[in-house]
Write a protein that holds these residues in place. Structure first.
Motif, PDB file in Angstrom:
ATOM      1  N   UNK A  10       0.678  -1.335   0.196  1.00 15.77           N
ATOM      2  CA  UNK A  10      -0.090   0.040   0.167  1.00 15.77           C
ATOM      3  C   UNK A  10       1.022   1.185  -0.045  1.00 15.77           C
ATOM      4  N   UNK A  11       1.919   1.179   0.977  1.00 13.89           N
ATOM      5  CA  UNK A  11       2.647   2.413   0.979  1.00 13.89           C
ATOM      6  C   UNK A  11       3.396   2.751  -0.293  1.00 13.89           C
ATOM      7  N   UNK A  12       3.839   1.726  -0.886  1.00 17.09           N
ATOM      8  CA  UNK A  12       4.510   1.935  -2.199  1.00 17.09           C
ATOM      9  C   UNK A  12       3.651   2.322  -3.358  1.00 17.09           C
ATOM     10  N   UNK A  13       2.405   2.111  -3.365  1.00 19.46           N
ATOM     11  CA  UNK A  13       1.604   2.283  -4.464  1.00 19.46           C
ATOM     12  C   UNK A  13       0.966   3.809  -4.196  1.00 19.46           C
ATOM     13  N   UNK A  14       0.784   4.366  -2.697  1.00 16.80           N
ATOM     14  CA  UNK A  14       0.268   5.485  -2.370  1.00 16.80           C
ATOM     15  C   UNK A  14       1.083   6.696  -2.380  1.00 16.80           C
ATOM     16  N   UNK A  15       2.349   6.466  -2.079  1.00 20.15           N
ATOM     17  CA  UNK A  15       3.254   7.328  -1.750  1.00 20.15           C
ATOM     18  C   UNK A  15       3.287   8.606  -2.874  1.00 20.15           C
ATOM     19  N   UNK A  16       3.669   7.952  -3.910  1.00 16.85           N
ATOM     20  CA  UNK A  16       3.852   8.850  -5.221  1.00 16.85           C
ATOM     21  C   UNK A  16       2.390   9.926  -5.399  1.00 16.85           C
ATOM     22  N   UNK A  17       1.303   9.260  -5.354  1.00 12.91           N
ATOM     23  CA  UNK A  17       0.053  10.074  -5.585  1.00 12.91           C
ATOM     24  C   UNK A  17      -0.094  11.024  -4.353  1.00 12.91           C
ATOM     25  N   UNK A  18       0.247  10.715  -3.123  1.00 14.18           N
ATOM     26  CA  UNK A  18       0.067  11.457  -2.097  1.00 14.18           C
ATOM     27  C   UNK A  18       1.185  12.678  -2.080  1.00 14.18           C
ATOM     28  N   UNK A  19       2.396  12.283  -2.520  1.00 10.52           N
ATOM     29  CA  UNK A  19       3.399  13.415  -2.805  1.00 10.52           C
ATOM     30  C   UNK A  19       2.634  14.367  -3.510  1.00 10.52           C
ATOM     31  N   UNK A  20       2.009  13.986  -4.853  1.00 11.37           N
ATOM     32  CA  UNK A  20       1.624  14.892  -5.952  1.00 11.37           C
ATOM     33  C   UNK A  20       0.533  15.596  -5.277  1.00 11.37           C
ATOM     34  N   UNK A  21      -0.055  15.120  -4.480  1.00 17.33           N
ATOM     35  CA  UNK A  21      -1.433  16.037  -4.091  1.00 17.33           C
ATOM     36  C   UNK A  21      -0.734  17.080  -2.934  1.00 17.33           C
ATOM     37  N   UNK A  22       0.301  16.629  -2.139  1.00  8.82           N
ATOM     38  CA  UNK A  22       0.693  17.433  -1.330  1.00  8.82           C
ATOM     39  C   UNK A  22       1.394  18.824  -2.217  1.00  8.82           C
ATOM     40  N   UNK A  23       1.682  18.582  -3.277  1.00 10.40           N
ATOM     41  CA  UNK A  23       2.421  19.745  -4.173  1.00 10.40           C
ATOM     42  C   UNK A  23       1.220  20.775  -4.633  1.00 10.40           C
ATOM     43  N   UNK A  24      -0.217  20.140  -4.494  1.00 12.43           N
ATOM     44  CA  UNK A  24      -0.994  20.992  -5.280  1.00 12.43           C
ATOM     45  C   UNK A  24      -1.523  22.179  -4.350  1.00 12.43           C
ATOM     46  N   UNK A  25      -2.168  23.245  -5.106  1.00 12.84           N
ATOM     47  CA  UNK A  25      -2.340  24.521  -4.437  1.00 12.84           C
ATOM     48  C   UNK A  25      -3.261  24.386  -3.200  1.00 12.84           C
ATOM     49  N   UNK A  26      -4.111  23.552  -3.222  1.00 16.62           N
ATOM     50  CA  UNK A  26      -5.214  23.760  -2.200  1.00 16.62           C
ATOM     51  C   UNK A  26      -4.167  23.216  -0.699  1.00 16.62           C
ATOM     52  N   UNK A  27      -3.597  22.198  -0.946  1.00 17.69           N
ATOM     53  CA  UNK A  27      -2.807  21.880   0.429  1.00 17.69           C
ATOM     54  C   UNK A  27      -1.977  22.967   0.741  1.00 17.69           C
ATOM     55  N   UNK A  28      -1.307  23.625  -0.026  1.00 18.00           N
ATOM     56  CA  UNK A  28      -0.413  24.889   0.192  1.00 18.00           C
ATOM     57  C   UNK A  28      -1.135  26.095   0.806  1.00 18.00           C
ATOM     58  N   UNK A  29      -2.458  26.067   0.451  1.00 17.79           N
ATOM     59  CA  UNK A  29      -3.374  27.101   1.037  1.00 17.79           C
ATOM     60  C   UNK A  29      -3.598  26.702   2.410  1.00 17.79           C
ATOM     61  N   UNK A  30      -3.957  25.325   2.606  1.00 18.91           N
ATOM     62  CA  UNK A  30      -4.605  24.812   3.902  1.00 18.91           C
ATOM     63  C   UNK A  30      -3.177  25.114   4.906  1.00 18.91           C
ATOM     64  N   UNK A  31      -1.885  24.887   4.264  1.00 12.86           N
ATOM     65  CA  UNK A  31      -0.841  25.234   5.138  1.00 12.86           C
ATOM     66  C   UNK A  31      -0.561  26.561   5.452  1.00 12.86           C
ATOM     67  N   UNK A  32      -0.816  27.369   4.697  1.00 16.93           N
ATOM     68  CA  UNK A  32      -0.717  28.842   4.922  1.00 16.93           C
ATOM     69  C   UNK A  32      -1.612  29.174   5.861  1.00 16.93           C
TER      70      UNK A  32
END
Lengths: 321, 305, 295
Positions: free
Chosen positions: C170-192
């Motif tokens: 699971x970890x191997x298959x999901x990490x890539x996707x999770x990383x790419x979502x982390x880099x999206x704007x809405x996550x950035x906004x939430x962080x800000x």
């Protein structure tokens, strides 16, 4: 007779979400040794036009529904795959958009460059092939060509790869080169060099060039003829002089005014209001009407026919009826 | 290339180490490890002797080093049943396992590559859906079920090949078919999807623009690239393959490591089980390393860094 | 003709005509899965006999399609006279509960690890991914076997052994996707906006990889059932007397020359259920997440 003549080409994409009329009744022609610029926003059907000419549409979604593509008098639409294989790479060379993904990562440059020569010209001897390829690399201004032949694509820079790709497309002395926005993936500094290289090659070998871009100013600089495409249809076409002098279609005009002038600072570039149309649901009447500042009632009812404003300059807009 | 292989070697070494450590602590978690290692009819003296051999009176880290040293030198103790050293048993049995595995792997690759390529090239046709159905079946059929049915139909009813054991080339047929089914199915599924992605890539399109004919386009330009992601998933495939080999050897009474492990498990012969498991994990790691070498050979981006 | 046969065939078992993925799951797998779930939940009321009660007078009775079989025991009885049909019905409970628990446990650990790797990056991600990669080559049954011989075979051993392998996948298959979502704007906004790390992981990342998690779980149910059957077959799985399909096959092997059905009937149950889950998983993957074709 023109080298390439496209007559009323219709190419549709049959997707999961519906049919997209990617190319919808396009006609243009290109003379031997001349340059035609095909301009439009992304998604307007430029690339599909190119892929139709090479008959390399995405399978099974894309299909040429009707129309003729006359290349040197022969209709490419009617050709078999075997006949097309003899034309691709030999008589028509192609420079694709992205040099980073267009070269096969597991073969070295020598293998990839000699391949078309081997296939089309029947040369077999390694030494002969190698000399020929070195010669080509010199022509596309790659320094130290013997060493580069050993390299794999990932060891070369983007500009270098695009030169290799360009070299491959001219390696069998084609009559026509099709370039699909060959500079978009390159650094700005490398872009100008590459365009100069293409022009030099074009004039020395006297090949015809079909150059696709969204950048009208670039097209004005390097082309003889221009065709402006919008939502699968050509809205304006003619010689560069005519169109540069008098840009008629509101869409072409919008493309021209969004070019920043070199000599003055402006705060904000004019942009075309609205979104490019969704090709699944095209509006009735002129496709550009929803975004057009001059739209009349008539524009919303029927698609304008092609009106000739002068010899070799035509426009599809009701204002010039 | 060298740095890549070294890195992978280190990683696989970590895998082995993780596994050995887990095993060490599991055995120590039972309360009295000497009892776990002793035969069921052992006397208290026997257990004391075993405890001394494992260094159970010494601190845990010394036990751990003793344990690692034993494994490194290949001394896994003595089998309760045959009273032979475990290392002897491992040696004689593993050769048979390797023979069967080699036959199976070769067979699988010969069959799987054409099937995967054809399924991708003949997309949306009856051929693709047949291959697809076959692959799903292959993924779903347990080796014991298929083995029993093959024995009944081909060995017992038709009498074409021996039902089990290892005797001459014909005895390889049924076990190899059973064992390769899972591997073929897995490879075909991976290769098909990877071929479809690669056929859609820019460089394949550019090769067509150069006028490359269909056959070299598929078998050279596309296949060589499409194999790389398949090799990337090799770890999972190898693990499933080794699991399958234990089942198949059990069903076909193949005198290999898997069968040795099965009978040791039934007789609760812990030294033998431990030896077999360690050797299997070692095999898994070794095959992974071979695959890494192969992929670095196929992919110049790995080879040349 | 051939086309329409293919169309019907693929509608029944693959749920697709190839080019487009239909809205409804393939019928036959869906039916098999429903029956299995019903048996697992209400097996006690469906099964005609007590699956663990032996009846030595009626031992080794053949199934109904055999000349000597009759409807009193449709699938015959085993060496202790236990009714095979009842054992298979109850056995579905073991198969499914092992699969569900192991996958749930594995998914919980694997998803958390992937979220942490994607959120913290850096050395956290490095450590997690190194561990994941080092678990990759370990075959599940060897871990199960070690557990079985050291602690004695048990239900939880199987689940732990499986979850131990599953979480890494699971970890191997999901990490890539999770990383790419982390880099999206809405996550950035939430962080800000000052959202806590916990909130970002569970309110922003998790819902966006939920589809993939679902597909991964369904794709692995078949594998989990198969692995349990293999472990039980080898005597390292579910201990007797609880009926388990893999164990039933291995018990039937003593009589394989004369009473083949004792192994093939429970074996066929495994095949059908695993096949159904794999086909259903393929359909779901094509439907929700065509990018996952790799798995």
């Amino acid at each position: 007779m023109a080298l390439l003549e496209i007559e009323d080409l219709h190419t549709y994409l049959y997707t999961r979400w519906g049919t997209v009329k990617a190319v919808d009744g396009t006609s243009f022609s290109l003379e031997r040794g001349k340059t035609l610029g095909l301009v439009g926003e992304s998604g307007c059907g430029k690339s599909m036009t190119l892929l139709s000419i090479l008959r390399l549409l995405p399978w099974p979604a894309g299909r040429i529904v009707s129309g003729r593509i006359l290349f040197d008098g022969e209709d490419l639409v009617q050709k078999s795959e075997g006949e097309l294989e003899k034309i691709r790479g030999k008589r028509i060379g192609m420079i694709p958009q992205d040099p980073y993904t267009s070269l096969n990562p597991v073969f070295n440059i020598e293998k990839q460059m000699t391949e078309p020569i081997q296939i089309h010209l029947g040369l077999k001897k390694r030494q002969v092939l190698k000399e020929r390829v070195t010669e080509i690399l010199r022509k596309v201004r790659i320094g130290d060509p013997e060493k580069r032949l050993e390299c794999y694509p990932h060891q070369l820079s983007g500009g270098m790869r695009q030169r290799v790709v360009g070299g491959i497309s001219i390696s069998c002395n084609p009559d026509l080169i099709i370039a699909d926005e060959p500079t978009t993936a390159l650094d700005v500094s490398v872009q100008a060099q590459y365009i100069n290289l293409i022009r030099d090659i074009q004039s020395t070998y006297n090949v015809a060039l079909l150059y696709v871009s969204h950048d009208l100013s670039l097209i004005f600089r390097i082309c003889d003829q221009v065709a402006v495409m919008y939502a699968g249809k050509i809205v304006e076409k003619g010689s560069v002089h005519e169109i540069f002098k008098e840009t008629l279609h509101p869409y072409s005009r919008a493309l021209v005014t969004s070019i920043p002038p070199v000599d003055c600072d402006i705060e904000r570039l004019p942009s075309i209001p609205g979104q490019p149309p969704k090709l699944f649901a095209l509006p009735q009447g002129c496709y550009f009407a929803p975004r057009c500042p001059h739209a009349m009632d008539k524009c919303r009812q029927a698609y304008p026919e092609e009106f000739f404003v002068s010899e070799g300059h035509s426009v599809s807009c009701w204002r010039y009826a | 290339m060298r740095s890549f292989i070294l890195r992978r070697l280190l990683q696989l070494f970590v895998t082995l180490f993780v596994f050995l450590t887990i095993m060490f602590f599991l055995v120590r978690m039972t309360g009295n490890p000497a009892e776990a290692f002793a035969p069921t009819d052992a006397t208290p003296e026997d257990i004391k002797r075993i405890a001394a051999g494992m260094g159970l009176d010494k601190p845990l880290y010394i036990q751990y080093f003793l344990y690692l040293k034993d494994i490194a030198t290949g001394s896994f103790g003595q089998s309760h049943k045959s009273l032979r050293p475990v290392s002897d048993l491992l040696l004689t049995h593993s050769i048979n396992t390797i023979k069967l595995a080699a036959v199976t792997v070769v067979l699988s690759i010969i069959i799987a590559i054409p099937l995967g390529v054809v399924a991708a090239v003949k997309r949306f046709t009856l051929i693709e859906s047949s291959i697809g159905v076959f692959a799903v079946f292959g993924m779903s059929v347990p080796g014991f079920w298929m083995g029993i049915i093959l024995i009944e139909l081909i060995a017992v009813r038709l009498g074409l090949v021996p039902a089990g054991g290892m005797s001459g080339p014909s005895s390889y047929i049924l076990p190899a078919i059973t064992m390769s089914t899972l591997l073929i199915a897995g490879l075909v599924r991976l290769l098909r999807s990877s071929m479809i992605d690669t056929l859609d890539s820019d460089f394949v399109r550019f090769a067509r623009m150069k006028g490359v004919r269909k056959r070299p386009l598929i078998w050279k330009h596309t296949l060589r690239n499409a194999l790389l992601p398949v090799l990337g998933f090799a770890g999972v495939q190898i693990a499933m393959f080794l699991t399958g080999s234990v089942v198949v050897e059990t069903v076909f009474a193949w005198p290999g490591l898997g069968r040795l492990m099965y009978s040791a498990l039934i007789e609760r012969d812990l030294p033998v089980v431990q030896g077999c498991v360690t050797l299997f994990v070692f095999f898994a790691i070794f095959i992974n390393l071979l695959v890494d070498i192969l992929s670095s050979y196929l992919d110049p981006r790995i080879r040349l860094g | 003709m051939i086309r329409s046969i293919t169309a019907i065939f693929s509608y029944l078992i693959r749920g697709g005509r190839g080019r487009s993925v239909p809205r409804f799951p393939p019928i036959i797998p869906a039916v098999i899965i429903s029956i299995t779930i019903i048996c697992a939940l209400f097996g006690k009321y469906i099964a005609p006999y007590d699956p663990e009660e032996s009846d030595l007078i009626n031992r080794l009775q053949p199934p109904v399609w055999h000349e000597e079989g009759d409807w009193s025991h449709p699938l015959g009885t085993d060496k202790l006279g236990r009714d095979m049909l009842s054992r298979i019905i109850i056995g579905s409970r073991v198969s499914l509960s092992v699969a569900v628990l192991a996958l749930a446990l594995g998914a919980f650990i694997g998803v958390s690890a992937a979220l942490m790797a994607a959120y913290f990056r850096g050395w956290v991600e490095n450590v997690i991914m190194r561990v994941v990669e080092s678990l990759q080559p370990l075959p599940i049954i060897f871990i199960g076997m070690i557990l079985a011989i050291v602690f004695g075979p048990s239900f939880w051993n199987v689940i732990i052994a499986m979850a131990f392998i599953v979480w890494a996948r699971y970890c191997r298959s999901l990490r890539g996707e999770a990383v790419s979502i982390m880099e999206r704007d809405f996550v950035l906004l939430a962080k800000v906006a000052g959202a806590s790390s916990f909130r970002i992981m569970f309110r922003h990342l998790l819902p966006n990889i939920a589809n993939t998690i679902m597909v991964l779980i369904t794709l692995m149910v078949g594998w989990a059932i198969l692995s349990e059957a293999v472990l039980s077959f080898l005597g390292a799985g579910i201990p007797p007397p609880t009926p388990s399909w893999g164990r039933m096959v291995s018990e039937g092997r003593d009589y394989v020359a004369t009473r083949l059905w004792l192994s093939t009937v429970p074996g066929t149950a495994v095949v059908l259920v695993v096949l159904a889950f794999n086909m259903f998983g393929d359909w779901l993957r094509d439907r929700l997440d065509p990018k996952l074709r790799q798995m």
